[in-house]
Design a protein around this motif. Structure first.
Motif, mmCIF file in Angstrom:
data_model
loop_
_atom_site.group_PDB
_atom_site.id
_atom_site.type_symbol
_atom_site.label_atom_id
_atom_site.label_comp_id
_atom_site.label_asym_id
_atom_site.label_seq_id
_atom_site.Cartn_x
_atom_site.Cartn_y
_atom_site.Cartn_z
ATOM 1 N N MET A 263 -1.590 -19.632 7.331
ATOM 2 C CA MET A 263 -0.331 -19.127 6.778
ATOM 3 C C MET A 263 -0.520 -17.769 6.111
ATOM 4 S SD MET A 263 1.317 -22.632 5.251
ATOM 5 C CE MET A 263 1.360 -24.094 6.289
ATOM 6 N N ILE A 264 -1.667 -17.575 5.448
ATOM 7 C CA ILE A 264 -1.956 -16.256 4.890
ATOM 8 C C ILE A 264 -2.034 -15.222 6.004
ATOM 9 C CG2 ILE A 264 -3.738 -14.854 3.784
ATOM 10 C CD1 ILE A 264 -4.319 -17.115 1.925
ATOM 11 N N ALA A 265 -2.734 -15.586 7.093
ATOM 12 C CA ALA A 265 -2.826 -14.679 8.227
ATOM 13 C C ALA A 265 -1.444 -14.404 8.818
ATOM 14 C CB ALA A 265 -3.757 -15.262 9.292
ATOM 15 N N LEU A 266 -0.603 -15.435 8.878
ATOM 16 C CA LEU A 266 0.738 -15.282 9.436
ATOM 17 C C LEU A 266 1.606 -14.379 8.571
ATOM 18 C CD1 LEU A 266 2.708 -16.184 11.660
ATOM 19 C CD2 LEU A 266 3.337 -18.127 10.197
ATOM 20 N N MET A 267 1.618 -14.613 7.255
ATOM 21 C CA MET A 267 2.483 -13.816 6.387
ATOM 22 C C MET A 267 1.989 -12.371 6.270
ATOM 23 S SD MET A 267 1.814 -15.172 2.459
ATOM 24 C CE MET A 267 2.212 -16.882 2.812
ATOM 25 N N THR A 268 0.679 -12.175 6.300
ATOM 26 C CA THR A 268 0.183 -10.805 6.235
ATOM 27 C C THR A 268 0.334 -10.084 7.575
ATOM 28 O OG1 THR A 268 -2.051 -11.672 6.613
ATOM 29 C CG2 THR A 268 -1.423 -11.203 4.341
ATOM 30 N N GLY A 269 0.192 -10.836 8.683
ATOM 31 C CA GLY A 269 0.443 -10.233 9.988
ATOM 32 C C GLY A 269 1.894 -9.798 10.121
ATOM 33 N N ALA A 270 2.812 -10.647 9.660
ATOM 34 C CA ALA A 270 4.225 -10.281 9.645
ATOM 35 C C ALA A 270 4.464 -9.121 8.677
ATOM 36 C CB ALA A 270 5.077 -11.482 9.249
ATOM 37 N N GLY A 271 3.665 -9.083 7.598
ATOM 38 C CA GLY A 271 3.779 -7.982 6.645
ATOM 39 C C GLY A 271 3.431 -6.640 7.261
ATOM 40 N N VAL A 272 2.532 -6.641 8.230
ATOM 41 C CA VAL A 272 2.212 -5.404 8.942
ATOM 42 C C VAL A 272 3.456 -4.871 9.643
ATOM 43 C CG1 VAL A 272 0.892 -4.420 10.856
ATOM 44 C CG2 VAL A 272 -0.217 -5.972 9.249
ATOM 45 N N ILE A 273 4.160 -5.759 10.323
ATOM 46 C CA ILE A 273 5.403 -5.354 10.995
ATOM 47 C C ILE A 273 6.405 -4.827 9.976
ATOM 48 C CG2 ILE A 273 7.351 -6.177 12.379
ATOM 49 C CD1 ILE A 273 5.458 -8.284 13.550
ATOM 50 N N SER A 274 6.521 -5.541 8.852
ATOM 51 C CA SER A 274 7.450 -5.141 7.801
ATOM 52 C C SER A 274 7.121 -3.751 7.258
ATOM 53 C CB SER A 274 7.416 -6.172 6.667
ATOM 54 O OG SER A 274 8.254 -5.797 5.602
ATOM 55 N N ARG A 275 5.835 -3.464 7.078
ATOM 56 C CA ARG A 275 5.458 -2.164 6.531
ATOM 57 C C ARG A 275 5.736 -1.028 7.511
ATOM 58 N NH1 ARG A 275 0.136 -3.317 2.640
ATOM 59 N NH2 ARG A 275 1.434 -4.265 1.018
ATOM 60 N N LEU A 276 5.512 -1.281 8.783
ATOM 61 C CA LEU A 276 5.814 -0.261 9.782
ATOM 62 C C LEU A 276 7.316 0.012 9.856
ATOM 63 C CD1 LEU A 276 3.399 -1.376 12.653
ATOM 64 C CD2 LEU A 276 3.107 0.546 11.079
ATOM 65 N N VAL A 277 8.095 -1.052 9.878
ATOM 66 C CA VAL A 277 9.544 -0.883 9.958
ATOM 67 C C VAL A 277 10.083 -0.211 8.701
ATOM 68 C CG1 VAL A 277 11.748 -2.121 10.051
ATOM 69 C CG2 VAL A 277 9.860 -2.825 11.536
ATOM 70 N N SER A 278 9.599 -0.635 7.538
ATOM 71 C CA SER A 278 10.095 -0.047 6.287
ATOM 72 C C SER A 278 9.712 1.424 6.182
ATOM 73 C CB SER A 278 9.551 -0.814 5.078
ATOM 74 O OG SER A 278 8.163 -0.599 4.911
ATOM 75 N N GLY A 279 8.531 1.794 6.701
ATOM 76 C CA GLY A 279 8.152 3.205 6.698
ATOM 77 C C GLY A 279 9.088 4.039 7.544
ATOM 78 N N PHE A 280 9.444 3.514 8.706
ATOM 79 C CA PHE A 280 10.400 4.208 9.582
ATOM 80 C C PHE A 280 11.759 4.337 8.894
ATOM 81 C CE2 PHE A 280 13.752 4.010 12.822
ATOM 82 C CZ PHE A 280 13.406 5.108 13.614
#
Length: 411
Positions: A263-280
């Protein structure tokens, strides 16, 4: 001359800037072991030393305190001397810290190694790297900052898997020795690739007069900095509950360590997507608005952890949480670069990042304490939600002050 300028690979947003960003992501991913390893081994450390949950949470808190202090102190150092010396020192500190923790005879030595060596070592691979890469981008600064911050979450995807595999065949002490070797042999060569100083144009850039586009914060730099520090503390007290205690939560529910690590891997992996989208998104609408959107989504995700505690539902909520909160922390760096002087980027970004890490440290310990007092994590989730509301209120205040200041100027 203009043609030479436009084809120069070392200008802002140039080809070298993207290469440097890739190296920074690798370094942040490797150095992120200092933040995630102690979370994965928390149940094993608790059993090894025969302590309660709050006591077992102390090493994480100490790590976050060292991590927080290092972001500010090393950020000031980067402003003066560049990024390479702090990153090399980070590799040495991480290696020594994991090795010392591996042979610790009690929880106090383990906590000391985590807080002083591992915490400080991890610091150079987050805030200072983000501040450094922000000098190399202008048009895509939000996206670049988001990408650099992804290394911290990529570490949350990579290291739990490595540690979990190692724990299946050895104990947590041997696993820590393995991490010590990996950090030393990989990070030093990568750091040497960042020796080129930032473009002079980036460091000579003037402050943006507290504006983004046609909007104004209506606040002095000092006031804005203080508000960002408080907001950073609040959002990360909320964020820490799932990230720090999800493994222990799964153990308590009878699911074991492995699903919690997943679950840590899942939430942090999803966090990568979130950080890329939020940067854009931040490049389009600014850091304050983007941070507020992320904070609202994080608060909604925290509510979902309370009624849904089945194994399948926890996987789903962890995914939602990761997609919701990943963009929050990088946007503090975007806001600092939008409104504050470029030459002070290292220390100012470091100060705000320090507050977010202190929030993680406080939240990690506070959630353990609440668990010990109540026997469950429900109250800990509610505590996180309350802190999240404070973060949202500060962002709304900044936006409203900006609109008020804008209306006064128009009048």
């Amino acid at each position: 001359m203009s043609e030479l300028t436009t084809t120069d690979p070392y200008v802002q947003d140039g080809t070298y800037a993207w290469f440097r960003l890739a190296i920074s992501i690798l370094l942040s991913t490797l150095g992120g072991a200092g933040m995630w390893a102690v979370v994965i081994v928390l149940p094993a450390v608790q059993a090894d030393f025969g302590i309660d949950r709050a006591g077992a949470s102390l090493p994480y808190t100490a790590t976050m305190i060292g991590f927080a202090a290092g972001n500010y102190v090393l950020g000031r150092y980067v402003d003066r001397y560049g990024i390479v010396p702090p990153v090399i020192a980070s590799a040495l500190s991480l290696s020594a810290g994991f090795a010392l923790a591996a042979i610790a005879p009690d929880i106090w030595m383990f906590t000391l190694a985590q807080g002083v060596l591992v915490g400080l070592g991890t610091a150079a691979t987050f805030g200072p790297l983000i501040a450094d890469i922000s000098h190399w981008f202008l048009k895509r600064r939000g996206l670049a900052v988001g990408c650099a911050a992804c290394g911290n979450y990529l570490a949350g995807v990579l290291w739990p898997s490595i540690i979990q595999r190692s724990l299946a065949t050895s104990d947590w002490r041997e696993t820590y020795l393995l991490i010590a070797v990996i950090c030393l042999v990989t990070m030093v060569p990568l750091a040497l690739m960042l020796r080129r100083p930032p473009p002079e144009a980036a460091l000579s850039a003037s402050p943006s007069q507290n504006t983004f586009g046609s909007q104004s914060t209506g606040l002095s730099p000092a006031t804005l900095q203080i508000l960002l520090v408080i907001a950073g503390l609040a959002c990360c007290v909320a964020m820490s509950m799932p990230q720090v205690h999800i493994v222990a939560y799964c153990v308590d529910l009878g699911f074991g360590v492995a699903p919690g690590a997943d679950m840590i891997a899942l939430m942090t992996g999803a966090g990568v997507i979130s950080r890329l989208v939020s940067g854009f998104v931040a490049d389009k609408i600014g850091g304050v608005r983007t941070l507020l959107i992320s904070s609202v989504l994080q608060c909604a995700a925290l509510f979902l952890f309370i009624p849904f505690n089945g194994l399948a539902s926890l996987y789903l909520v962890s995914l939602i949480f990761g997609l919701s909160q990943g963009g929050i922390v990088p946007n503090y760096a975007v806001i600092v670069r939008e409104y504050l002087p470029a030459k002070e980027a290292g220390q100012r970004v470091g100060l705000v990042i320090m507050s977010t890490i202190l929030g993680m440290a406080l939240g990690g310990w506070l959630s353990g304490l609440i668990y010990d007092l109540t026997g469950s994590y429900e109250a800990a989730f509610l505590n996180g939600i309350a802190w999240n509301v404070l973060n949202m209120a500060i962002m709304v205040f900044i936006l409203m002050r900006g609109r008020w200041a804008g209306s006064r100027v128009a009048a």
